[in-house]
Design a protein around this motif. Structure first.
Motif, PDB file in Angstrom:
ATOM      1  N   UNK A   1       0.738  -1.252   0.005  1.00 34.25           N
ATOM      2  CA  UNK A   1       0.038   0.068   0.220  1.00 34.25           C
ATOM      3  C   UNK A   1       0.748   1.141  -0.087  1.00 34.25           C
ATOM      4  N   UNK A   2       2.108   1.218   0.544  1.00 32.81           N
ATOM      5  CA  UNK A   2       2.859   2.387   0.636  1.00 32.81           C
ATOM      6  C   UNK A   2       3.282   2.778  -0.822  1.00 32.81           C
ATOM      7  N   UNK A   3       3.463   1.795  -1.726  1.00 31.24           N
ATOM      8  CA  UNK A   3       3.723   2.019  -3.217  1.00 31.24           C
ATOM      9  C   UNK A   3       2.703   2.744  -3.776  1.00 31.24           C
ATOM     10  N   UNK A   4       1.496   1.902  -3.314  1.00 30.59           N
ATOM     11  CA  UNK A   4       0.368   2.669  -3.925  1.00 30.59           C
ATOM     12  C   UNK A   4       0.050   4.057  -3.781  1.00 30.59           C
ATOM     13  N   UNK A   5       0.310   4.344  -2.266  1.00 22.68           N
ATOM     14  CA  UNK A   5       0.094   5.777  -2.040  1.00 22.68           C
ATOM     15  C   UNK A   5       1.264   6.724  -2.644  1.00 22.68           C
ATOM     16  N   UNK A   6       2.416   5.885  -3.053  1.00 20.43           N
ATOM     17  CA  UNK A   6       3.467   6.897  -3.818  1.00 20.43           C
ATOM     18  C   UNK A   6       2.803   7.050  -5.269  1.00 20.43           C
ATOM     19  N   UNK A   7       2.100   6.425  -5.713  1.00 21.92           N
ATOM     20  CA  UNK A   7       1.555   6.696  -7.229  1.00 21.92           C
ATOM     21  C   UNK A   7       1.480   5.290  -8.148  1.00 21.92           C
ATOM     22  N   UNK A   8       2.019   4.365  -7.439  1.00 21.38           N
ATOM     23  CA  UNK A   8       1.701   2.964  -7.957  1.00 21.38           C
ATOM     24  C   UNK A   8       0.363   2.658  -8.433  1.00 21.38           C
TER      25      UNK A   8
ATOM     26  N   UNK B   1      10.082  11.684   6.054  1.00 20.36           N
ATOM     27  CA  UNK B   1       8.664  12.004   5.534  1.00 20.36           C
ATOM     28  C   UNK B   1       8.019  11.259   4.372  1.00 20.36           C
ATOM     29  N   UNK B   2       7.130  10.339   4.245  1.00 20.83           N
ATOM     30  CA  UNK B   2       6.756   9.902   3.104  1.00 20.83           C
ATOM     31  C   UNK B   2       6.287  10.966   2.119  1.00 20.83           C
ATOM     32  N   UNK B   3       6.513  10.483   0.829  1.00 21.54           N
ATOM     33  CA  UNK B   3       6.234  11.459  -0.258  1.00 21.54           C
ATOM     34  C   UNK B   3       5.837  10.770  -1.490  1.00 21.54           C
ATOM     35  N   UNK B   4       5.208  11.179  -2.403  1.00 13.63           N
ATOM     36  CA  UNK B   4       4.640  10.588  -3.782  1.00 13.63           C
ATOM     37  C   UNK B   4       6.024  10.461  -4.587  1.00 13.63           C
ATOM     38  N   UNK B   5       5.977   9.294  -5.192  1.00 14.61           N
ATOM     39  CA  UNK B   5       7.030   9.036  -6.373  1.00 14.61           C
ATOM     40  C   UNK B   5       6.459   9.525  -7.711  1.00 14.61           C
ATOM     41  N   UNK B   6       5.277   9.324  -7.793  1.00 13.06           N
ATOM     42  CA  UNK B   6       4.743   9.403  -9.136  1.00 13.06           C
ATOM     43  C   UNK B   6       3.715  10.605  -9.084  1.00 13.06           C
ATOM     44  N   UNK B   7       3.485  11.409 -10.142  1.00  8.07           N
ATOM     45  CA  UNK B   7       2.534  12.498  -9.916  1.00  8.07           C
ATOM     46  C   UNK B   7       1.044  11.930  -9.796  1.00  8.07           C
ATOM     47  N   UNK B   8       0.118  12.485  -9.233  1.00  4.26           N
ATOM     48  CA  UNK B   8      -1.280  11.953  -9.266  1.00  4.26           C
ATOM     49  C   UNK B   8      -1.574  12.002 -10.556  1.00  4.26           C
ATOM     50  N   UNK B   9      -2.393  10.804 -10.892  1.00  3.59           N
ATOM     51  CA  UNK B   9      -3.236  10.697 -12.083  1.00  3.59           C
ATOM     52  C   UNK B   9      -4.007  11.969 -12.585  1.00  3.59           C
ATOM     53  N   UNK B  10      -3.856  12.235 -13.857  1.00  2.00           N
ATOM     54  CA  UNK B  10      -4.855  13.204 -14.477  1.00  2.00           C
ATOM     55  C   UNK B  10      -5.837  12.893 -15.282  1.00  2.00           C
ATOM     56  N   UNK B  11      -7.099  13.824 -15.194  1.00  2.00           N
ATOM     57  CA  UNK B  11      -8.139  13.354 -16.021  1.00  2.00           C
ATOM     58  C   UNK B  11      -7.655  13.017 -17.276  1.00  2.00           C
ATOM     59  N   UNK B  12      -8.560  12.259 -18.023  1.00  2.00           N
ATOM     60  CA  UNK B  12      -8.020  11.825 -19.458  1.00  2.00           C
ATOM     61  C   UNK B  12      -7.768  12.976 -20.511  1.00  2.00           C
TER      62      UNK B  12
END
Length: 536
Positions: A478-485, A516-527
């Motif tokens: 889940x930590x990977x999912x939280x980071x953008x996976x 501090x945990x952080x995102x690795x991938x940017x949030x998904x954008x609308x299509x």
């Protein structure tokens, strides 16, 4: 005689007419004509000694042009003489292990051909020096005329001169860039983490990083490969559900394509962007302040490298900080070599489980460089259902001569692509079977491609590679999912991919106390936003 010699000097330039991969197709190597005319206009006592060095230099520049086309086709980048001469040893090893004695014959033939070019050019240039005074004046005027005619069309009229200019510029730029890169080796973003805090949330967890040879993200999108590879990842889902495993996936950018796997591996392990042999040489000789194996050793893990393809000494190994290295000689494998492949991936996984994970109390950090999906992709083996049969690998003798030879296979590019997909599927199928059998809540398995296959296979420049994380502990995944996976075995199809060099510091931030945990991938954008970005 002068006219005949000058016309013969055009023959080596014919190589430029059919070279693949050159961005600017030359018209003719007119500088060879100009050299002949210049030498003809000089006194013989000065001109004759110059013939041999000029012939050798011209041949070297011709080699650079040939190499540029070859490197573009194989590695999707231009050739750099300063750094790429180091590829001769790996190329020799690849040819020898695939073609045996034929490799030496090919290399000898190439060497003799190059010597022949040097001798022929030197003799032609020398022959142009034996002219009476009147013809020397004509040659002098002709050389000036040729220079004036060729200059406006540079580099297409003078590809050898253009190669000299290009290689000089690339060498200068690389040396400047290396000085800048060297300064980054003095800084370690993990240096301020205490040993007791580093990877504290992975205490007692076996962390396994598996590099899958030639596994590029393009195989998930290309219709020639996607059905087979996506089907295998679908089989993963069924296996993982049965074993109670969770998984997540993402795309990363590799520094290389088509080869030089050690550069991609070092990029992930060091957190530095290692896209050239010179950078690799610098970081392994000078030493980086941090590497993942050394990081996990600080955290109390036994750090192990599994390198089944390493049949010779690995002098750079101390730079990585491994406590143990399992190479081909230490693997205990008693089966046959399968062309370039020293042993199949399934044996590597079985041996790792039996001899490394099963024999120590401390948790492990293990990175393994898998090789069954390495060219020439023949033979392609089935997965052995009963792992207890694998033993010392003798049973793999059954497949030693069960498929086409590399010489037979590589006559047909379509067959090569088919075998590539099958070999990659085999590597992934073995990983899925291993995970189902041996991955539990005290295991974090990180599977990634080292680089996409060569442009011959992919059809163009590619650098994205998939990464999958698998564990019996859903909270770790889940930590990977939280980071953008993306949850599951398919990485997101849209969005900006981070570089492999970003992974080390992010992993430490995500699994260490006081970070501090952080995102690795940017949030998904609308299509519609993603579509507009792709259009631009």
């Amino acid at each position: 005689m002068l006219l005949r010699s000058l016309l013969l000097l055009l023959l080596p330039s014919a190589a430029f007419w059919w070279l693949p991969g050159l961005p600017d197709r030359p018209w003719i190597a007119v500088e060879l004509l100009w050299l002949g005319a210049v030498l003809a206009s000089l006194p013989a006592r000065f001109a004759r000694p110059l013939a041999w060095p000029l012939a050798a230099l011209s041949t070297l520049l011709l080699i650079c042009a040939l190499a540029d086309a070859g490197v573009r086709a194989a590695l999707s980048r231009p050739f750099n003489l300063v750094m790429d001469w180091r590829l001769l040893a790996p190329a020799h090893g690849l040819l020898t292990r695939n073609l045996g004695a034929w490799a030496l014959a090919i290399e000898l033939g190439i060497a003799l051909a190059l010597i022949g070019v040097v001798v022929a050019l030197a003799l032609l240039l020398r022959s142009s020096t034996s002219l009476p005074p009147q013809r020397k004046r004509i040659a002098a005027a002709g050389s000036l005329a040729l220079l004036l005619i060729a200059a406006p069309g540079f580099p297409r009229t003078a590809p050898l001169a253009a190669a000299a200019v290009t290689q000089t510029q690339r060498a200068s730029a690389m040396l400047h860039e290396l000085r800048t890169f060297a300064r980054t080796l003095d800084i370690d973003p993990l240096a301020d983490i205490a040993d007791a805090d580093l990877f504290s949330d992975l205490a007692g967890v076996d962390v396994i990083v598996a590099f899958v040879e030639s596994y590029g993200a393009d195989v998930l999108d290309d219709p020639r490969y996607a059905p087979l590879i996506r089907s295998e990842l679908g089989d993963w889902a069924a296996r993982f559900a049965e074993a109670g495993l969770s998984s997540a996936s993402a795309r990363f950018v590799s520094p290389v394509q088509g080869g030089q796997s050690w550069l991609a591996q070092t990029t992930l392990l060091s957190g530095q962007w290692i896209d050239s042999p010179l950078r690799y040489s610098l970081i392994t000789s000078r030493g980086a302040p941090g590497m993942l194996p050394r990081d996990f050793a600080r955290a109390g893990h036994a750090s192990i490298a599994v390198r089944p393809a390493n049949t010779l000494a690995w002098p750079e190994a101390p730079a990585f900080g491994y406590q143990r290295i399992v190479d081909a000689a230490a693997s205990g494998y008693r089966g046959p070599a399968l062309n370039w492949i020293t042993m199949p991936d399934q044996y590597t996984w079985d041996h790792l489980q039996r001899t490394q994970r099963g024999n120590a109390q401390a948790p492990h950090y293990i990175d393994v460089a898998l090789i069954s999906s390495h060219a020439p992709w023949t033979p392609v083996l089935p997965v052995i259902t009963d792992w207890d049969r694998i033993g010392d690998g003798s049973l793999f003798a059954e497949w030693a001569d069960a498929d086409e030879t590399p010489e037979q296979l590589w006559r047909d590019s379509d067959r090569v692509r088919e075998h590539y997909a099958r070999a990659l599927r085999y590597s992934l199928a073995v990983i899925g079977a291993y995970a189902q059998r041996y991955v539990d809540e005290r295991t974090l398995l990180i599977v990634l491609g080292d680089h996409p296959a060569a442009p011959l296979i992919t059809g163009g420049p590619r650098h994205a590679v998939p990464m999958h994380v698998i564990s019996g502990d859903a909270a770790l995944v889940q930590r990977f999912v939280d980071a953008g996976f993306s949850a599951g075995n398919l990485p997101p199809e849209r969005g900006q991919a981070p570089q492999l060099s970003d992974f080390r510091s992010w992993l430490a931030d995500s699994f260490s106390r006081s970070r501090e945990r952080r995102r690795l991938l940017p949030p998904e954008q609308p299509d519609h936003v993603a579509a507009e970005r792709d259009r631009q």
